[in-house]
Write a protein that holds these residues in place. Structure first.
Motif, short mmCIF file in Angstrom:
data_model
loop_
_atom_site.label_atom_id
_atom_site.label_comp_id
_atom_site.label_asym_id
_atom_site.label_seq_id
_atom_site.Cartn_x
_atom_site.Cartn_y
_atom_site.Cartn_z
N ALA A 1 0.83 -1.43 0.10
CA ALA A 1 0.13 0.09 -0.08
C ALA A 1 0.84 1.36 0.20
CB ALA A 1 -0.90 -0.21 1.10
N GLY A 2 0.50 2.14 -0.67
CA GLY A 2 1.11 3.46 -0.99
C GLY A 2 2.40 3.41 -1.84
N TYR A 3 2.58 2.38 -2.57
CA TYR A 3 4.08 2.33 -3.23
C TYR A 3 4.07 3.43 -4.17
CZ TYR A 3 7.95 -0.44 -4.65
OH TYR A 3 9.36 -1.15 -4.53
N TRP A 4 5.26 3.90 -4.36
CA TRP A 4 6.08 5.06 -5.08
C TRP A 4 5.85 6.24 -4.25
CZ3 TRP A 4 9.20 3.56 -8.75
CH2 TRP A 4 9.16 2.22 -9.22
N ARG A 5 5.05 6.61 -3.10
CA ARG A 5 4.90 7.70 -2.38
C ARG A 5 5.51 7.82 -1.16
NH1 ARG A 5 4.60 11.45 -5.06
NH2 ARG A 5 3.61 12.68 -3.69
N GLY A 6 5.55 6.87 -0.43
CA GLY A 6 6.24 6.85 0.81
C GLY A 6 5.30 6.87 2.13
N SER A 7 5.85 6.34 3.17
CA SER A 7 5.02 6.20 4.40
C SER A 7 4.67 7.58 5.13
CB SER A 7 5.52 5.02 5.56
OG SER A 7 6.92 5.53 5.81
N GLY A 8 5.70 8.18 4.90
CA GLY A 8 5.53 9.56 5.51
C GLY A 8 4.60 10.33 5.05
N GLN A 9 3.94 10.13 3.94
CA GLN A 9 2.65 11.11 3.61
C GLN A 9 1.65 10.33 4.37
OE1 GLN A 9 2.11 12.21 -0.32
NE2 GLN A 9 4.35 13.06 -0.08
N ALA A 10 1.40 9.22 4.68
CA ALA A 10 0.46 8.54 5.15
C ALA A 10 0.40 9.26 6.79
CB ALA A 10 0.29 7.13 5.13
N ALA A 11 1.79 9.11 7.16
CA ALA A 11 1.83 9.62 8.54
C ALA A 11 1.42 11.11 8.64
CB ALA A 11 3.29 9.15 9.07
#
Length: 418
Positions: free
Chosen positions: A208-218
Motif C-alpha cells: 500500500a502506498g507504493y511510489w509515495r512513501g509512508s511519511g505521506q500517510a503519517a
C-alpha cells in the motif's frame, strides 16, 4: 455424449451441469506469430509427497514445474519467472526462487537449442527483497543492498530482470525521493533493460502506498495514485535506455492507459520506446488490442505480463496469433469470454488468485494433484471452484473435458458431495 456432473450453486444446492465448451484450434508445427510481447507469470507445482510442514516449508516438483514452462514456450508465450503467481514471498522463499530461476533459464536454453518455437524461449525473472524480514528493515540502504544481492545472483545466471515491488521499501520509504534513490541506483547498474513492477495493494496489502512513501500517510496525506504514477514516470524518464517496460497491476484500465500514453518514446530494448506490460487481469483483452492513440505504437497498445495467461494459455496463444494476423475480431472472439473467468479467479481477496490458477492447471492435466506451496489450495471455497469450473467451460478453457469432469467430481467428493 455430453459430459455432465452435479455442482453446488451459490446457495449450496446441487444442480446438474452439462459441459458445452469447445477447444479452439491452435496452430501446430509452427511458431505462433504475435505482434505483442506476451509473458505468462507461471505458477510452481508443489511436491505433495514431500515430508514437510507445508505452511512452514516449501517443496517443489521440479519436473512438473519445468514441463509447464515448456508448455508455455511451445505456445509462443514467454515466462515471467518467480513472480507472485509462483507464490513468491507467499510460500516460495528466495533460495527456492533462485533455484527456480536457474532451472528455468537452463530449460529455456535447452528448449531453444532443440529448435522449438523457432529457437525462442523468452524468460524474465523476478528480482526483489523478499529474503529480508520487512519488520527488521530500518533504512533505504538495506533495501538497496537486498535488491543488489538478488540482481547479482540473477544476472550471474544471465537472467533478464523484473524489478519487483518491495514490501521492505514500502515500509521504510518516507517520500518519493526514497523511491527515486533506490531505482536510480538499481537501473544505473543493470546489465540490460529491465521490466519494472507496480503491484497494487489488492494483490499485496503490504505494498500500500507504493511510489509515495509512508511519511505521506503519517502526515495524513491520502494516497494519490496519479502522484505515485508521476514518481514512477520520473524514474523511467531518467533511465529510458535501462527500462524495457513497466508492468502495472492496479486493475484500473484508465490508469494504465493514462500512464501508457506518457511513457518515453525512446529507449526500451529496441530504442522504439518503453513498453506498457499490462498486468490488469480484469481488462487485458481491450488493453492488449489497444486504442491506436498517438503516433507511437507503444502509446496505443499494451504488451502483456499476466497471471491469467497461466490459466488460459492455449486460448491466449490462439487469440494473440489472430491479432498478429490482423484479425482483431477473431482475437476478441477468443479472448473476451475468458475475461469473466479471470475476474472470478482474481476477485477479492485478490491475493488468493493463485489458487484458481493452480486449480486450472490440475483440471487441464498439467499436474496430478491439487496441492499448493503453503497449503494455499484452502484459500477458496467449493462454491468458488464450482463457478470457476462453469466459467472455464464457457471460456473454452477446459482442454480435456472428461479429465476435468472427473477431477471436479473428486473435489466435490472431498467436500462431502457425492
Amino acid at each position: 455424449m455430453p459430459q455432465t456432473l452435479l455442482l453446488p450453486d451459490a446457495t449450496g444446492s446441487l444442480q446438474t451441469y452439462t459441459l458445452r465448451g469447445t477447444v479452439p484450434d491452435t496452430p501446430t508445427g509452427s511458431t505462433p506469430a504475435f505482434n505483442r510481447i506476451a509473458y505468462s507469470a507461471a505458477h510452481v507445482v508443489a511436491d505433495p509427497r514431500a515430508a514437510i510442514d507445508p505452511w512452514l516449508q516449501c517443496a517443489v516438483d521440479w519436473d512438473a514445474t519445468m514441463a509447464y514452462r515448456r508448455h508455455l514456450w511451445s505456445l509462443g508465450l514467454g515466462v515471467a519467472e518467480a513472480m507472485d503467481t509462483a507464490q513468491r514471498g507467499m510460500g516460495l522463499d528466495w533460495p527456492t526462487s533462485l533455484d527456480l530461476i536457474r532451472r528455468s533459464l537452463d530449460a529455456a536454453k535447452d528448449f531453444a537449442a532443440k529448435g522449438n518455437n523457432g529457437g525462442a524461449a523468452l524468460v524474465a525473472s523476478g528480482c526483489g527483497t523478499d529474503h529480508l524480514n520487512p519488520a527488521s528493515v530500518t533504512s533505504v540502504d538495506q533495501v538497496i543492498a537486498a535488491y543488489e544481492e538478488q540482481m547479482e545472483a540473477i544476472e550471474k545466471l544471465g537472467g533478464k530482470l523484473i524489478i519487483m515491488a518491495s514490501r521492505a521499501l514500502a515500509r521504510v520509504a518516507k517520500s518519493p525521493a526514497d523511491y527515486e534513490r533506490v531505482y536510480d541506483r538499481l537501473l544505473s547498474q543493470a546489465r540490460q533493460p529491465v521490466v519494472l513492477h507496480w503491484l497494487g495493494d489488492m494483490f499485496d496489502p503490504a505494498l500500500a502506498g507504493y511510489w509515495r512513501g509512508s511519511g505521506q500517510a503519517a502526515a495524513g496525506v491520502a494516497y494519490d495514485v496519479d502522484a505515485a504514477m508521476q514518481t514512477a514516470l520520473d524514474v523511467i524518464n531518467a533511465h529510458p535506455d535501462k527500462v524495457d517496460g513497466i508492468k502495472i497491476s492496479l486493475l484500473d484500465k484508465d490508469k494504465e492507459i493514462a500512464m501508457r500514453r506518457r511513457l518515453p518514446t525512446t529507449g526500451g530494448v529496441d530504442g522504439q520506446g518503453v513498453r506498457m506490460y499490462t498486468g490488469d487481469d480484469f481488462n487485458y483483452a481491450e488493453l492488449i488490442a489497444g486504442d491506436g492513440f498517438g503516433s507511437q505504437p507503444t502509446h496505443g497498445k499494451s504488451d502483456a505480463l499476466l497471471g491469467i495467461f497461466d490459466a488460459i494459455a492455449p486460448v491466449a496463444s490462439a487469440a494473440l496469433g489472430r491479432l498478429g494476423r490482423g484479425d482483431e475480431a477473431g482475437f476478441h472472439a477468443l479472448l473476451a469470454p475468458t475475461v469473466a473467468l479471470s475476474r472470478h479467479i482474481f476477485h477479492a481477496p485478490t491475493r488468493f488468485y493463485k489458487t484458481g490458477v493452480v486449480f486450472m492447471a490440475w483440471l487441464n492435466g498439467h499436474q496430478s494433484h491439487f496441492t499448493m506451496v503453503g497449503g494455499q489450495q484452502s484459500t477458496r471455497s467449493l462454491a468458488h471452484f464450482a463457478e470457476l469450473f462453469r466459467l472455464a467451460d464457457a471460456a473454452n478453457c477446459l482442454q480435456q473435458s472428461a479429465l476435468a469432469v472427473r477431477r471436479m467430481k473428486t473435489l466435490c467428493a472431498l467436500h462431502g458431495l457425492e
